[in-house]
Design a protein around this motif. Structure first.
Motif, PDB file in Angstrom:
ATOM      1  N   HIS A 110      23.269   5.883  58.423  1.00  0.00           N
ATOM      2  CA  HIS A 110      22.435   6.151  56.909  1.00  0.00           C
ATOM      3  C   HIS A 110      22.765   7.461  56.596  1.00  0.00           C
ATOM      4  O   HIS A 110      23.139   8.143  56.807  1.00  0.00           O
ATOM      5  CB  HIS A 110      21.174   5.816  57.541  1.00  0.00           C
ATOM      6  N   ARG A 124       8.659   5.864  72.684  1.00  0.00           N
ATOM      7  CA  ARG A 124       7.812   5.168  73.567  1.00  0.00           C
ATOM      8  C   ARG A 124       8.615   4.087  73.721  1.00  0.00           C
ATOM      9  O   ARG A 124       9.566   3.474  73.646  1.00  0.00           O
ATOM     10  CB  ARG A 124       6.830   4.429  72.184  1.00  0.00           C
ATOM     11  N   ARG A 125       7.787   3.227  75.037  1.00  0.00           N
ATOM     12  CA  ARG A 125       8.488   2.103  75.716  1.00  0.00           C
ATOM     13  C   ARG A 125       7.996   0.942  74.627  1.00  0.00           C
ATOM     14  O   ARG A 125       9.430   0.479  74.500  1.00  0.00           O
ATOM     15  CB  ARG A 125       6.971   1.683  76.534  1.00  0.00           C
ATOM     16  N   GLN A 126       7.511   0.805  73.483  1.00  0.00           N
ATOM     17  CA  GLN A 126       7.551  -0.584  73.149  1.00  0.00           C
ATOM     18  C   GLN A 126       9.074  -0.220  71.987  1.00  0.00           C
ATOM     19  O   GLN A 126       8.556   0.938  70.872  1.00  0.00           O
ATOM     20  CB  GLN A 126       6.120  -0.542  72.552  1.00  0.00           C
ATOM     21  N   PRO A 127       8.587  -1.379  71.404  1.00  0.00           N
ATOM     22  CA  PRO A 127      10.259  -1.556  70.208  1.00  0.00           C
ATOM     23  C   PRO A 127       9.927  -0.702  69.236  1.00  0.00           C
ATOM     24  O   PRO A 127       8.530  -1.849  69.274  1.00  0.00           O
ATOM     25  CB  PRO A 127      11.605  -2.490  70.644  1.00  0.00           C
ATOM     26  N   PRO A 128      10.706  -0.984  68.367  1.00  0.00           N
ATOM     27  CA  PRO A 128      10.321  -0.894  67.007  1.00  0.00           C
ATOM     28  C   PRO A 128      10.498  -2.243  66.602  1.00  0.00           C
ATOM     29  O   PRO A 128      11.729  -2.692  66.715  1.00  0.00           O
ATOM     30  CB  PRO A 128      11.376   0.399  65.702  1.00  0.00           C
ATOM     31  N   ALA A 129       9.108  -2.700  65.236  1.00  0.00           N
ATOM     32  CA  ALA A 129       9.274  -3.969  64.948  1.00  0.00           C
ATOM     33  C   ALA A 129      10.586  -3.195  63.633  1.00  0.00           C
ATOM     34  O   ALA A 129      11.530  -4.243  63.035  1.00  0.00           O
ATOM     35  CB  ALA A 129       8.896  -4.504  64.538  1.00  0.00           C
ATOM     36  N   LEU A 130       9.994  -2.524  62.592  1.00  0.00           N
ATOM     37  CA  LEU A 130      10.444  -2.668  61.534  1.00  0.00           C
ATOM     38  C   LEU A 130      11.425  -1.760  61.139  1.00  0.00           C
ATOM     39  O   LEU A 130      12.186  -1.498  59.974  1.00  0.00           O
ATOM     40  CB  LEU A 130       9.234  -2.162  60.417  1.00  0.00           C
ATOM     41  N   ASP A 131      11.271  -1.072  62.377  1.00  0.00           N
ATOM     42  CA  ASP A 131      12.146   0.124  61.981  1.00  0.00           C
ATOM     43  C   ASP A 131      13.159   0.133  63.024  1.00  0.00           C
ATOM     44  O   ASP A 131      14.125   1.155  63.646  1.00  0.00           O
ATOM     45  CB  ASP A 131      11.896   1.584  62.215  1.00  0.00           C
ATOM     46  N   GLU A 177      23.007   6.548  48.292  1.00  0.00           N
ATOM     47  CA  GLU A 177      22.001   5.847  49.898  1.00  0.00           C
ATOM     48  C   GLU A 177      22.224   4.763  50.107  1.00  0.00           C
ATOM     49  O   GLU A 177      23.159   4.196  49.225  1.00  0.00           O
ATOM     50  CB  GLU A 177      19.937   5.763  48.815  1.00  0.00           C
ATOM     51  N   TYR A 178      22.570   4.752  51.905  1.00  0.00           N
ATOM     52  CA  TYR A 178      22.695   3.666  52.234  1.00  0.00           C
ATOM     53  C   TYR A 178      21.970   3.084  53.423  1.00  0.00           C
ATOM     54  O   TYR A 178      22.005   4.323  53.735  1.00  0.00           O
ATOM     55  CB  TYR A 178      24.245   3.313  52.412  1.00  0.00           C
ATOM     56  N   ASP A 179      22.574   2.605  53.948  1.00  0.00           N
ATOM     57  CA  ASP A 179      21.788   1.580  55.282  1.00  0.00           C
ATOM     58  C   ASP A 179      23.198   1.467  55.921  1.00  0.00           C
ATOM     59  O   ASP A 179      23.960   0.368  55.715  1.00  0.00           O
ATOM     60  CB  ASP A 179      21.299  -0.118  55.177  1.00  0.00           C
ATOM     61  N   TYR A 214      20.378  10.231  59.427  1.00  0.00           N
ATOM     62  CA  TYR A 214      20.744  10.266  58.235  1.00  0.00           C
ATOM     63  C   TYR A 214      21.208  11.884  57.363  1.00  0.00           C
ATOM     64  O   TYR A 214      21.050  12.347  58.165  1.00  0.00           O
ATOM     65  CB  TYR A 214      18.983  10.368  57.895  1.00  0.00           C
ATOM     66  N   ARG A 257      17.061   1.644  62.642  1.00  0.00           N
ATOM     67  CA  ARG A 257      16.560   2.949  61.891  1.00  0.00           C
ATOM     68  C   ARG A 257      16.265   4.610  62.832  1.00  0.00           C
ATOM     69  O   ARG A 257      16.112   5.125  62.300  1.00  0.00           O
ATOM     70  CB  ARG A 257      15.371   2.498  61.216  1.00  0.00           C
ATOM     71  N   ALA A 289      24.317  -2.769  50.955  1.00  0.00           N
ATOM     72  CA  ALA A 289      23.115  -2.313  50.829  1.00  0.00           C
ATOM     73  C   ALA A 289      23.354  -0.375  50.299  1.00  0.00           C
ATOM     74  O   ALA A 289      23.099   0.344  51.555  1.00  0.00           O
ATOM     75  CB  ALA A 289      22.862  -2.263  52.251  1.00  0.00           C
TER      76      ALA A 289
END
Lengths: 254, 254
Positions: free
Chosen positions: A57, A119-126, A10-12, A240, A129, A88
């Motif tokens: 990934h 969606r309009r709003q950007p991802p924060a946690l993802d 697995e890798y980032d 991925y 990804r 990673a």
């Protein structure tokens, strides 16, 4: 004497310029080979099933390496992870295979996941990804477009200019569009892929998802057998490598 | 004239020393207040529902701010996100509420998720997003331990020394242990929580999961009303504030 080990990795993709060793940056292959050297004291080649591009990934990349016989598979996994702790990259599994099993050439199938967040709003946690696609996407329309690509076709319209494969004919066994909460996931499986094929398919199906293209336009793009007829290349960080499949006998332990 | 806006916020806790403004590092509150200043030209206080600790993530933090009346909620969301694009913070929603609605004091419930990855191999893509617990965990045993904590109790054994709440009595409405593929998820809901309460519960239930503790030991730890009687504090990076609940009329749009 050596024994051949398959490892599942697995890798980032973010910190790497891709799987394959090259001069312009750190690669996953290089990190694995350095980790193998650190615990064996030997220069060991690590051969991957899929040469993922910069930023792509992996949840289930497979590679083989030949280690001195005294190293049992589980010890190889533990030692690699110990020496990869600053990276990673994580080795999820290790198992012995016949000496002629080859991570790349013995593989009979590869599966990828492509994640899109429409969606309009950007991802924060993802962030990094998923492909953040600001316009809404219609998953049903995308599936109708995807259906045009399933099966055996000349995918010349969907391969990168730098693709080195002799033939552009490939067989897509699975191309499924799934709505997963706010995201759209593309599940793609084939024996092998052309360079950028999944990302070019994702970029093309997104055109269908916005309504700019009709599903039949995907069929026309495929028939044109010309890269400029299909949609843009979707970014690497939505992609991925999830699985690599082998025949019975050299396959993944279950 | 101003209008009061509730915003729903997602953030990666890693780069921040927590929600609340302080001198020793960047906080989520500070980033939001600077973004609000950037588009209004006014110093606007952003008041959060939950003061998440350093490293704790949020999928659904809620905060309120008072903006000049000319800014409609959707414009507030767009402007904040434009000025937050260099951060790991994203505003997912914005809606007007009555002037006396308060993100923290009007809240009638908070929900957290705690993610644990119990396996030898480290996570690669989810590094910093789950508690990597190297020993296996028995989810059923953990649920049996969790059942001892559901309801109204004195949670003195589960609060941090620096907790400033006057009373340590709280009511846990939900404490559910769920196996999700390789991970164990704890779902926890209460009107309000003590400092470190969820992380101390997670650390204690992990002792039950490994078999070091029996479920009844959790009951004894609770009865002791002494922090040293319960398990260790689980790391912040497994914790997510997922939801904040409000009464009808000032609640989240559906």
């Amino acid at each position: 004497m050596t024994r051949r080990i398959f490892i599942t990795i697995e890798y980032d993709g973010a910190p790497f310029v891709g799987w394959q060793r090259q001069d312009n940056g750190i690669t996953v292959q290089q990190e694995l080979e350095e980790a193998a050297f650190a615990f064996t004291g030997e220069k060991i080649n690590v051969q991957g099933a899929g040469r993922t591009d910069s930023g792509v990934h992996a949840l289930g990349q497979v590679a083989h390496l030949d280690v001195p016989e005294k190293f049992a598979p589980n010890r190889v996994m533990e030692a690699l992870n110990a020496h990869l702790s600053h990276t990673a990259i994580s080795v999820l599994d290790a198992y012995e295979v016949p000496d002629d099993a080859h991570a790349r050439f013995s593989a009979i199938g590869r599966r990828y996941l492509y994640r899109i967040l429409p969606r309009r709003q950007p991802p924060a946690l993802d962030a990094g990804r998923v492909w953040h696609h600001k316009q809404p996407l219609d998953a049903d329309a995308m599936q109708a477009g995807a259906d045009m690509l399933i099966g055996r076709h000349d995918f010349n319209s969907f391969r990168a200019a730098q693709c080195q494969a002799e033939s552009s004919i490939r067989t897509l066994d699975i191309l499924q569009v799934e709505q997963v909460s706010a995201e759209i996931h593309l599940h793609v499986e084939a024996r092998s892929f052309l360079h950028h094929q999944v990302r070019n398919i994702a970029g093309t199906l997104a055109l269908v998802g916005t309504g700019k293209w009709q599903p039949d336009d995907v069929k026309a793009a495929l028939a044109a057998a010309d890269r400029s007829a299909a949609g843009p290349t979707a970014p690497p960080h939505g992609l991925y490598l999830t699985d690599v499949f082998y025949p019975d006998g050299i396959g993944k332990r279950v």
